[in-house]
Enzyme design. Structure first.
Site, PDB file in Angstrom:
ATOM      1  N   ASP A  73       0.876  -1.706   0.011  1.00  0.00           N
ATOM      2  CA  ASP A  73      -0.067   0.065  -0.148  1.00  0.00           C
ATOM      3  C   ASP A  73       0.898   1.168   0.003  1.00  0.00           C
ATOM      4  O   ASP A  73       1.616   1.315   0.974  1.00  0.00           O
ATOM      5  CB  ASP A  73      -1.184   0.462   1.338  1.00  0.00           C
ATOM      6  CG  ASP A  73      -2.166   1.326   0.784  1.00  0.00           C
ATOM      7  OD1 ASP A  73      -2.821   1.372   0.636  1.00  0.00           O
ATOM      8  OD2 ASP A  73      -1.556   1.882   2.081  1.00  0.00           O
ATOM      9  N   LYS A 117      -2.274   6.048  -4.688  1.00  0.00           N
ATOM     10  CA  LYS A 117      -3.628   7.407  -4.401  1.00  0.00           C
ATOM     11  C   LYS A 117      -3.077   8.125  -5.105  1.00  0.00           C
ATOM     12  O   LYS A 117      -2.275   8.769  -4.253  1.00  0.00           O
ATOM     13  CB  LYS A 117      -3.663   7.550  -2.352  1.00  0.00           C
ATOM     14  CG  LYS A 117      -3.587   6.164  -1.390  1.00  0.00           C
ATOM     15  CD  LYS A 117      -4.380   6.418  -0.144  1.00  0.00           C
ATOM     16  CE  LYS A 117      -4.114   4.799   0.563  1.00  0.00           C
ATOM     17  NZ  LYS A 117      -2.409   4.726   0.196  1.00  0.00           N
ATOM     18  N   TYR A 160       2.832   9.633   0.872  1.00  0.00           N
ATOM     19  CA  TYR A 160       3.914   9.036   1.906  1.00  0.00           C
ATOM     20  C   TYR A 160       5.190   9.426   1.033  1.00  0.00           C
ATOM     21  O   TYR A 160       6.589   9.377   2.553  1.00  0.00           O
ATOM     22  CB  TYR A 160       3.529   7.800   1.720  1.00  0.00           C
ATOM     23  CG  TYR A 160       2.902   7.627   1.988  1.00  0.00           C
ATOM     24  CD1 TYR A 160       1.885   8.269   3.065  1.00  0.00           C
ATOM     25  CD2 TYR A 160       1.976   5.988   1.960  1.00  0.00           C
ATOM     26  CE1 TYR A 160       0.062   7.631   3.293  1.00  0.00           C
ATOM     27  CE2 TYR A 160       0.569   5.865   2.506  1.00  0.00           C
ATOM     28  CZ  TYR A 160       0.127   6.453   3.007  1.00  0.00           C
ATOM     29  OH  TYR A 160      -1.357   5.884   3.450  1.00  0.00           O
ATOM     30  N   HIS A 184      -7.667   9.328  -2.425  1.00  0.00           N
ATOM     31  CA  HIS A 184      -6.741   9.679  -0.991  1.00  0.00           C
ATOM     32  C   HIS A 184      -8.094  10.378   0.274  1.00  0.00           C
ATOM     33  O   HIS A 184      -8.451   9.799   0.713  1.00  0.00           O
ATOM     34  CB  HIS A 184      -5.730  10.503  -0.754  1.00  0.00           C
ATOM     35  CG  HIS A 184      -4.776   9.649   0.283  1.00  0.00           C
ATOM     36  ND1 HIS A 184      -3.912   9.604   0.599  1.00  0.00           N
ATOM     37  CD2 HIS A 184      -4.760   9.075   1.775  1.00  0.00           C
ATOM     38  CE1 HIS A 184      -2.452   9.028   0.721  1.00  0.00           C
ATOM     39  NE2 HIS A 184      -3.547   8.481   2.200  1.00  0.00           N
TER      40      HIS A 184
END
Length: 335
Positions: free
Chosen positions: A45, A79, A50, A112
């Site tokens: 994931d 995302k 990130y 997201h």
């Protein structure tokens, strides 16, 4: 050990246990992904937010080149971040993730959240960017804000969704999904979109069991993935006196009785509800332990006792977004 799988409505299969990568620091996420693939993980994931997808891509390529795994055996998730909600920017956000991951396609691509932000270059921004435990590698402001809150865009998430559908049509994405949506928003996507969401990723753990939302999604054929299944005890804004979910006596007693860890009990609780989970870890031992949850089963009484711990508590409450027209957690939400 390999993970059991969850069937998506379009024929794809998603592993019930995946590796979460939020807050995995530069320099450690590559080793974590390599360790995960070595011990059987196939579901990774990721997210543009990130800021570590380049290292994840490096790890994936290492394991493919070593012959440990084939690309088609992996289930890679990413995302679309809030600053890319404008239809003209969706392709940019997606392409940055695809390039960083060094892939030809992504298996599941989530929005997201339903909330769009203005897209602002850092050189044109006098404010500060909010820290969520990642090191910035972008020239874009991730959380543009002023004294009144987030600098929102007025883009309707349905316009974003319809642009994401084109990625499926072009074979760049196998499935598209949503994250952090409420029931009204999910229903709207299902009614107005051409492609139904394949999955919905939400915060979900024993203190936030999301019984109604999970049932709502599953009845619609939308798979559910739990992020922060342990309550994100390493999040940057955690209060010092907060007691972690895994220390709860109910969970600890079940774990002791079964000879399992509290973490394994929590993951098993989610999986028995047909919910996939993406626990984050950078430690090889913990990564391996988190996938070893398919050799035992919780009783109905044990499942009920864990569900009874629910107190509607969110580790990630998006309070900074309160006031956004599409803030999903507003009481009596309406558009």
């Amino acid at each position: 050990m390999t993970s059991q799988k969850l069937d998506l409505y379009n024929g794809q299969k998603m592993d019930l246990i995946g590796l979460g990568t939020w807050k995995s620091n530069p320099g450690e996420v590559k080793a974590a992904v390599e360790a995960a693939i070595d011990c059987g993980y196939r579901h990774i994931d990721c997210a543009w937010l990130y800021q570590n997808e380049d290292e994840i891509g490096d790890a994936i390529q290492v394991k493919i080149n070593q012959g440990v795994v084939k690309r088609e055996e992996l289930f890679i998730v990413s995302k679309l971040w809030h600053i890319f909600h404008d239809p003209k920017d969706v392709r940019t956000g997606f392409s940055e993730s695809l390039k960083a991951l060094k892939l030809d396609y992504i298996d599941l691509y989530h929005m997201h959240s339903p909330m769009g932000y203005q897209k602002i270059n850092q050189k044109d921004y006098a404010g500060s960017d909010m820290s969520i435990g990642v090191k910035l590698k972008t020239d874009q402001v991730m959380f543009p804000m002023d004294a009144n809150g987030p600098l929102c865009s007025d883009v309707d998430y349905m316009d974003t969704w319809k642009e994401m559908e084109k990625l499926v049509d072009e074979g760049l994405v196998k499935s598209i999904g949503i994250s952090n949506f409420n029931q009204y928003q999910i229903d709207r996507v299902c009614k107005e979109g051409k492609i139904k969401p394949a999955a919905h990723q939400i915060e979900l753990h024993p203190y936030l069991t999301q019984i109604d939302l999970v049932e709502f999604c599953q009845k619609k054929g939308i798979a559910v993935t739990a992020y922060s299944p342990f309550g994100s005890p390493d999040r940057p804004w955690k209060p010092e006196d907060e007691k972690p979910i895994y220390s709860n006596p109910v969970i600890k007693n079940i774990a002791t009785k079964l000879g399992k860890s509290p973490f394994q009990v929590i993951l098993r609780y989610l999986n028995q509800r047909n919910i996939s989970a993406v626990p984050k870890s950078a430690t090889a031992k913990n990564i391996q332990s988190n996938i070893q949850v398919f050799d035992f089963k919780l009783s109905a009484d044990e499942m009920n006792s864990i569900s009874a711990l629910n107190k509607e508590w969110r580790a990630v409450n998006f309070e900074w977004d309160r006031g956004h027209q599409f803030f999903p957690f507003a009481e009596n939400y309406k558009e």
